[in-house]
Design a protein around this motif. Structure first.
Motif, PDB file in Angstrom:
ATOM      1  N   UNK A  50       0.829  -1.103  -0.026  1.00  0.00           N
ATOM      2  CA  UNK A  50       0.140   0.028   0.125  1.00  0.00           C
ATOM      3  C   UNK A  50       0.900   1.273  -0.061  1.00  0.00           C
ATOM      4  N   UNK A  51       2.119   1.103   0.555  1.00  0.00           N
ATOM      5  CA  UNK A  51       3.033   2.397   0.636  1.00  0.00           C
ATOM      6  C   UNK A  51       3.297   2.715  -0.737  1.00  0.00           C
ATOM      7  N   UNK A  52       3.766   1.614  -1.632  1.00  0.00           N
ATOM      8  CA  UNK A  52       4.304   1.849  -3.037  1.00  0.00           C
ATOM      9  C   UNK A  52       2.978   2.534  -3.827  1.00  0.00           C
ATOM     10  N   UNK A  53       1.938   1.994  -3.414  1.00  0.00           N
ATOM     11  CA  UNK A  53       0.893   2.634  -4.353  1.00  0.00           C
ATOM     12  C   UNK A  53       0.634   4.011  -4.129  1.00  0.00           C
ATOM     13  N   UNK A  54       0.598   4.324  -2.581  1.00  0.00           N
ATOM     14  CA  UNK A  54       0.548   5.751  -2.030  1.00  0.00           C
ATOM     15  C   UNK A  54       1.351   6.644  -2.520  1.00  0.00           C
ATOM     16  N   UNK A  55       2.564   6.102  -2.529  1.00  0.00           N
ATOM     17  CA  UNK A  55       3.667   6.888  -2.883  1.00  0.00           C
ATOM     18  C   UNK A  55       3.486   7.340  -4.348  1.00  0.00           C
ATOM     19  N   UNK A  56       3.251   6.360  -5.295  1.00  0.00           N
ATOM     20  CA  UNK A  56       2.901   6.601  -6.596  1.00  0.00           C
ATOM     21  C   UNK A  56       1.853   7.705  -6.777  1.00  0.00           C
ATOM     22  N   UNK A  57       0.715   7.605  -6.114  1.00  0.00           N
ATOM     23  CA  UNK A  57      -0.323   8.521  -6.167  1.00  0.00           C
ATOM     24  C   UNK A  57      -0.113   9.964  -5.573  1.00  0.00           C
ATOM     25  N   UNK A  58       0.490   9.898  -4.706  1.00  0.00           N
ATOM     26  CA  UNK A  58       0.687  11.016  -3.771  1.00  0.00           C
ATOM     27  C   UNK A  58       1.974  12.048  -4.031  1.00  0.00           C
ATOM     28  N   UNK A  59       3.026  11.105  -4.353  1.00  0.00           N
ATOM     29  CA  UNK A  59       4.395  11.697  -4.697  1.00  0.00           C
ATOM     30  C   UNK A  59       4.917  12.529  -3.518  1.00  0.00           C
ATOM     31  N   UNK A  60       5.176  11.907  -2.251  1.00  0.00           N
ATOM     32  CA  UNK A  60       5.706  12.666  -1.061  1.00  0.00           C
ATOM     33  C   UNK A  60       7.086  13.059  -1.045  1.00  0.00           C
ATOM     34  N   UNK A  61       7.248  13.771  -0.302  1.00  0.00           N
ATOM     35  CA  UNK A  61       8.777  14.173  -0.150  1.00  0.00           C
ATOM     36  C   UNK A  61       9.598  13.303   0.851  1.00  0.00           C
ATOM     37  N   UNK A  62       8.684  12.895   1.932  1.00  0.00           N
ATOM     38  CA  UNK A  62       9.172  11.964   2.867  1.00  0.00           C
ATOM     39  C   UNK A  62       8.162  11.006   3.121  1.00  0.00           C
ATOM     40  N   UNK A  63       8.950   9.878   3.374  1.00  0.00           N
ATOM     41  CA  UNK A  63       7.915   8.677   3.874  1.00  0.00           C
ATOM     42  C   UNK A  63       8.356   8.175   5.406  1.00  0.00           C
ATOM     43  N   UNK A  64       7.554   8.146   6.288  1.00  0.00           N
ATOM     44  CA  UNK A  64       7.793   7.645   7.350  1.00  0.00           C
ATOM     45  C   UNK A  64       6.897   5.952   7.276  1.00  0.00           C
ATOM     46  N   UNK A  65       8.229   5.298   7.330  1.00  0.00           N
ATOM     47  CA  UNK A  65       7.887   3.747   7.109  1.00  0.00           C
ATOM     48  C   UNK A  65       8.328   2.791   8.483  1.00  0.00           C
ATOM     49  N   UNK A  66       7.276   2.243   8.907  1.00  0.00           N
ATOM     50  CA  UNK A  66       7.493   1.286  10.105  1.00  0.00           C
ATOM     51  C   UNK A  66       8.187   0.152   9.409  1.00  0.00           C
ATOM     52  N   UNK A  67       9.225  -0.611   9.997  1.00  0.00           N
ATOM     53  CA  UNK A  67      10.039  -1.603   9.646  1.00  0.00           C
ATOM     54  C   UNK A  67       9.328  -2.852   9.512  1.00  0.00           C
TER      55      UNK A  67
END
Length: 129
Positions: A50-67
């Motif tokens: 879901x993070x990959x899809x959301x990053x593609x859709x929203x083009x964030x500058x920063x991703x806070x990502x749980x390991x």
């Protein structure tokens, strides 16, 4: 008559995507970040896919990502997000975890993360609640 665009009131806000499988943790980060000046939360995700899809859709500058998340974990998603692509910008990734283990830090940095944050870190240095 052409109306000029409004004058910018400063730099564009930092666009943040929050990724964590625990909804309460994710929501908490979103609330905190949305109240910070110069930051806007553009999306949320509960796992790596879901993070990959959301990053593609929203083009964030920063991703806070749980390991650690079910399905695709944060390390695998970070590797894919930070490998770069000519058709999208590459976000900076800050890894989140509750586990204070050196091996996670090293693996996160090898995966392309720009930083590492423990979920129980104090809000300000020297200040703990």
């Amino acid at each position: 008559m052409t109306v000029p665009p409004p004058a910018s009131s400063g730099p564009d806000p930092i666009r943040v995507l929050v990724v964590d499988d625990q909804e309460l943790v994710r929501s908490g980060f979103c609330v905190i970040l949305d109240t910070a000046e110069g930051i806007t939360v553009v999306g949320e995700a509960a796992n790596g896919e879901a993070a990959l899809s959301a990053a593609e859709a929203h083009q964030p500058d920063v991703v806070l990502m749980d390991i650690r998340m079910p399905g695709m974990d944060g390390l695998a998603a970070t590797r894919l997000l930070t490998r770069g692509s000519p058709d999208r910008k590459t976000p900076k990734v800050v890894m989140l975890t509750t586990f204070d283990l050196d091996e996670y830090v090293y693996e996160a940095l090898r995966a392309g993360a720009s930083g590492f944050l423990l979920k129980d870190s104090p809000r300000r240095p020297g200040r703990r609640r």
